[in-house]
Write a protein that holds these residues in place. Sequence first.
Motif, PDB file in Angstrom:
ATOM      1  N   SER A  71       0.856  -1.181   0.000  1.00  0.00           N
ATOM      2  CA  SER A  71       0.000   0.000   0.000  1.00  0.00           C
ATOM      3  C   SER A  71       0.896   1.236   0.000  1.00  0.00           C
ATOM      4  CB  SER A  71      -0.934   0.006   1.215  1.00  0.00           C
ATOM      5  OG  SER A  71      -0.186   0.035   2.422  1.00  0.00           O
ATOM      6  N   ARG A  72       0.289   2.373  -0.249  1.00  0.00           N
ATOM      7  CA  ARG A  72       1.065   3.611  -0.252  1.00  0.00           C
ATOM      8  C   ARG A  72       0.216   4.759   0.264  1.00  0.00           C
ATOM      9  NH1 ARG A  72       3.142   4.457  -6.065  1.00  0.00           N
ATOM     10  NH2 ARG A  72       3.885   6.463  -5.250  1.00  0.00           N
ATOM     11  N   ASP A  73       0.901   5.746   0.824  1.00  0.00           N
ATOM     12  CA  ASP A  73       0.272   6.979   1.273  1.00  0.00           C
ATOM     13  C   ASP A  73       1.042   8.114   0.606  1.00  0.00           C
ATOM     14  OD1 ASP A  73      -0.607   9.257   2.594  1.00  0.00           O
ATOM     15  OD2 ASP A  73      -0.795   8.249   4.519  1.00  0.00           O
ATOM     16  N   ASN A  74       0.506   8.640  -0.470  1.00  0.00           N
ATOM     17  CA  ASN A  74       1.219   9.675  -1.222  1.00  0.00           C
ATOM     18  C   ASN A  74       1.371  10.965  -0.418  1.00  0.00           C
ATOM     19  OD1 ASN A  74       1.622   7.973  -3.380  1.00  0.00           O
ATOM     20  ND2 ASN A  74      -0.122   8.759  -4.559  1.00  0.00           N
ATOM     21  N   ALA A  75       0.462  11.217   0.502  1.00  0.00           N
ATOM     22  CA  ALA A  75       0.577  12.413   1.341  1.00  0.00           C
ATOM     23  C   ALA A  75       1.777  12.320   2.277  1.00  0.00           C
ATOM     24  CB  ALA A  75      -0.698  12.624   2.137  1.00  0.00           C
ATOM     25  N   LYS A  76       2.154  11.084   2.642  1.00  0.00           N
ATOM     26  CA  LYS A  76       3.296  10.862   3.535  1.00  0.00           C
ATOM     27  C   LYS A  76       4.537  10.400   2.791  1.00  0.00           C
ATOM     28  CE  LYS A  76       0.488   9.755   7.597  1.00  0.00           C
ATOM     29  NZ  LYS A  76       0.188   8.743   8.655  1.00  0.00           N
ATOM     30  N   ASN A  77       4.439  10.291   1.462  1.00  0.00           N
ATOM     31  CA  ASN A  77       5.581   9.827   0.657  1.00  0.00           C
ATOM     32  C   ASN A  77       6.114   8.487   1.166  1.00  0.00           C
ATOM     33  OD1 ASN A  77       5.327  12.140  -0.806  1.00  0.00           O
ATOM     34  ND2 ASN A  77       7.308  13.004  -0.256  1.00  0.00           N
ATOM     35  N   THR A  78       5.214   7.580   1.465  1.00  0.00           N
ATOM     36  CA  THR A  78       5.602   6.313   2.070  1.00  0.00           C
ATOM     37  C   THR A  78       4.867   5.157   1.412  1.00  0.00           C
ATOM     38  OG1 THR A  78       6.033   7.423   4.184  1.00  0.00           O
ATOM     39  CG2 THR A  78       5.790   5.030   4.229  1.00  0.00           C
ATOM     40  N   VAL A  79       5.583   4.067   1.228  1.00  0.00           N
ATOM     41  CA  VAL A  79       4.987   2.823   0.756  1.00  0.00           C
ATOM     42  C   VAL A  79       5.205   1.769   1.840  1.00  0.00           C
ATOM     43  CG1 VAL A  79       7.062   2.096  -0.497  1.00  0.00           C
ATOM     44  CG2 VAL A  79       4.831   1.193  -1.160  1.00  0.00           C
ATOM     45  N   TYR A  80       4.250   0.882   1.967  1.00  0.00           N
ATOM     46  CA  TYR A  80       4.278  -0.125   3.022  1.00  0.00           C
ATOM     47  C   TYR A  80       4.203  -1.534   2.426  1.00  0.00           C
ATOM     48  CZ  TYR A  80       2.781   4.007   5.630  1.00  0.00           C
ATOM     49  OH  TYR A  80       2.691   5.271   6.161  1.00  0.00           O
ATOM     50  N   LEU A  81       4.708  -2.481   3.195  1.00  0.00           N
ATOM     51  CA  LEU A  81       4.531  -3.887   2.857  1.00  0.00           C
ATOM     52  C   LEU A  81       4.133  -4.611   4.142  1.00  0.00           C
ATOM     53  CD1 LEU A  81       4.752  -5.978   0.543  1.00  0.00           C
ATOM     54  CD2 LEU A  81       7.014  -6.551   1.449  1.00  0.00           C
ATOM     55  N   GLN A  82       2.868  -4.970   4.221  1.00  0.00           N
ATOM     56  CA  GLN A  82       2.374  -5.743   5.353  1.00  0.00           C
ATOM     57  C   GLN A  82       2.605  -7.216   5.053  1.00  0.00           C
ATOM     58  OE1 GLN A  82       0.966  -4.734   8.388  1.00  0.00           O
ATOM     59  NE2 GLN A  82       1.165  -6.917   8.892  1.00  0.00           N
ATOM     60  N   MET A  83       3.343  -7.875   5.928  1.00  0.00           N
ATOM     61  CA  MET A  83       3.702  -9.274   5.698  1.00  0.00           C
ATOM     62  C   MET A  83       3.115 -10.122   6.823  1.00  0.00           C
ATOM     63  SD  MET A  83       7.674  -8.840   4.502  1.00  0.00           S
ATOM     64  CE  MET A  83       8.236  -8.374   6.119  1.00  0.00           C
ATOM     65  N   ASN A  84       2.211 -11.005   6.462  1.00  0.00           N
ATOM     66  CA  ASN A  84       1.557 -11.902   7.419  1.00  0.00           C
ATOM     67  C   ASN A  84       1.918 -13.345   7.117  1.00  0.00           C
ATOM     68  OD1 ASN A  84       0.236  -9.635   8.526  1.00  0.00           O
ATOM     69  ND2 ASN A  84      -1.504  -9.890   7.129  1.00  0.00           N
ATOM     70  N   SER A  85       1.681 -14.209   8.073  1.00  0.00           N
ATOM     71  CA  SER A  85       1.944 -15.650   7.903  1.00  0.00           C
ATOM     72  C   SER A  85       3.340 -15.888   7.364  1.00  0.00           C
ATOM     73  CB  SER A  85       0.894 -16.263   6.969  1.00  0.00           C
ATOM     74  OG  SER A  85      -0.409 -16.071   7.473  1.00  0.00           O
ATOM     75  N   LEU A  86       4.297 -15.249   7.974  1.00  0.00           N
ATOM     76  CA  LEU A  86       5.671 -15.325   7.473  1.00  0.00           C
ATOM     77  C   LEU A  86       6.226 -16.737   7.586  1.00  0.00           C
ATOM     78  CD1 LEU A  86       6.902 -11.903   8.793  1.00  0.00           C
ATOM     79  CD2 LEU A  86       7.109 -12.678   6.433  1.00  0.00           C
ATOM     80  N   LYS A  87       7.076 -17.070   6.612  1.00  0.00           N
ATOM     81  CA  LYS A  87       7.710 -18.385   6.535  1.00  0.00           C
ATOM     82  C   LYS A  87       9.231 -18.215   6.553  1.00  0.00           C
ATOM     83  CE  LYS A  87       4.023 -19.904   3.402  1.00  0.00           C
ATOM     84  NZ  LYS A  87       3.728 -20.459   2.053  1.00  0.00           N
ATOM     85  N   PRO A  88       9.954 -19.228   6.957  1.00  0.00           N
ATOM     86  CA  PRO A  88      11.424 -19.120   6.937  1.00  0.00           C
ATOM     87  C   PRO A  88      11.970 -18.750   5.564  1.00  0.00           C
ATOM     88  CG  PRO A  88      10.774 -21.000   8.244  1.00  0.00           C
ATOM     89  CD  PRO A  88       9.512 -20.463   7.608  1.00  0.00           C
ATOM     90  N   GLU A  89      11.314 -19.193   4.513  1.00  0.00           N
ATOM     91  CA  GLU A  89      11.786 -18.865   3.163  1.00  0.00           C
ATOM     92  C   GLU A  89      11.563 -17.411   2.776  1.00  0.00           C
ATOM     93  OE1 GLU A  89       9.755 -21.372   4.081  1.00  0.00           O
ATOM     94  OE2 GLU A  89       8.222 -21.778   2.543  1.00  0.00           O
ATOM     95  N   ASP A  90      10.883 -16.649   3.621  1.00  0.00           N
ATOM     96  CA  ASP A  90      10.750 -15.211   3.393  1.00  0.00           C
ATOM     97  C   ASP A  90      11.974 -14.440   3.906  1.00  0.00           C
ATOM     98  OD1 ASP A  90       7.302 -15.536   4.289  1.00  0.00           O
ATOM     99  OD2 ASP A  90       8.123 -15.293   2.257  1.00  0.00           O
ATOM    100  N   THR A  91      12.880 -15.126   4.577  1.00  0.00           N
ATOM    101  CA  THR A  91      14.081 -14.487   5.097  1.00  0.00           C
ATOM    102  C   THR A  91      14.908 -13.914   3.958  1.00  0.00           C
ATOM    103  OG1 THR A  91      14.195 -15.899   7.054  1.00  0.00           O
ATOM    104  CG2 THR A  91      16.256 -14.887   6.313  1.00  0.00           C
ATOM    105  N   ALA A  92      15.195 -12.614   4.051  1.00  0.00           N
ATOM    106  CA  ALA A  92      15.932 -11.923   2.993  1.00  0.00           C
ATOM    107  C   ALA A  92      16.133 -10.465   3.406  1.00  0.00           C
ATOM    108  CB  ALA A  92      15.172 -11.975   1.677  1.00  0.00           C
ATOM    109  N   VAL A  93      16.938  -9.771   2.624  1.00  0.00           N
ATOM    110  CA  VAL A  93      16.987  -8.310   2.718  1.00  0.00           C
ATOM    111  C   VAL A  93      15.933  -7.773   1.754  1.00  0.00           C
ATOM    112  CG1 VAL A  93      18.365  -6.244   2.360  1.00  0.00           C
ATOM    113  CG2 VAL A  93      19.430  -8.303   3.311  1.00  0.00           C
ATOM    114  N   TYR A  94      15.066  -6.931   2.281  1.00  0.00           N
ATOM    115  CA  TYR A  94      13.978  -6.371   1.494  1.00  0.00           C
ATOM    116  C   TYR A  94      14.320  -4.939   1.090  1.00  0.00           C
ATOM    117  CZ  TYR A  94      10.971 -10.330   2.440  1.00  0.00           C
ATOM    118  OH  TYR A  94      10.429 -11.593   2.477  1.00  0.00           O
ATOM    119  N   HIS A  95      14.198  -4.691  -0.213  1.00  0.00           N
ATOM    120  CA  HIS A  95      14.496  -3.374  -0.763  1.00  0.00           C
ATOM    121  C   HIS A  95      13.241  -2.775  -1.372  1.00  0.00           C
ATOM    122  CE1 HIS A  95      18.947  -3.958  -0.775  1.00  0.00           C
ATOM    123  NE2 HIS A  95      18.613  -5.224  -0.943  1.00  0.00           N
ATOM    124  N   CYS A  96      13.051  -1.477  -1.182  1.00  0.00           N
ATOM    125  CA  CYS A  96      12.019  -0.806  -1.955  1.00  0.00           C
ATOM    126  C   CYS A  96      12.697  -0.090  -3.125  1.00  0.00           C
ATOM    127  CB  CYS A  96      11.193   0.163  -1.127  1.00  0.00           C
ATOM    128  SG  CYS A  96      12.052   1.639  -0.566  1.00  0.00           S
TER     129      CYS A  96
END
Length: 127
Positions: A71-96
């Motif tokens: 999701s994003r909030d253009n008024a705040k110049n911010t983008v989000y990534l909500q991550m649920n039900s995380l798994k070990p294979e999601d382990t990584a460095v996350y870049h926007c």
Amino acid sequence: QVQLVESGGGLVQAGGSLRLSCAASGRTFSSYVMGWFRQAPGKEREFVAAISWSGGSTYYADSVKGRFTISRDNAKNTVYLQMNSLKPEDTAVYHCAAAYSPDSWFVNTDLHEYDYWGQGTQVTVSL
């Protein structure tokens, strides 16, 4: 120039949740498609999710569909990534990343099309 700074990473148990944030500064944030990518040790950087500059279009990698929400909030110049039900294979460095687009509906999954990148935030999911 667009400067991107990610935050919100950390260590979480499998099944848990995290919300990543990416704060942008510089050029007009609302003219940019925003994407999240991740890179695990020894692997290539891969697409996770993207959102059009209007917020009306989103796209997800099959591996995260139904678990992650961008999701994003253009008024705040911010983008989000909500991550649920995380798994070990999601382990990584996350870049926007940001890619200029004249189209309000366009989303881009190709990392080579992105012009600006953040330094990344580590997400570690334990068993």
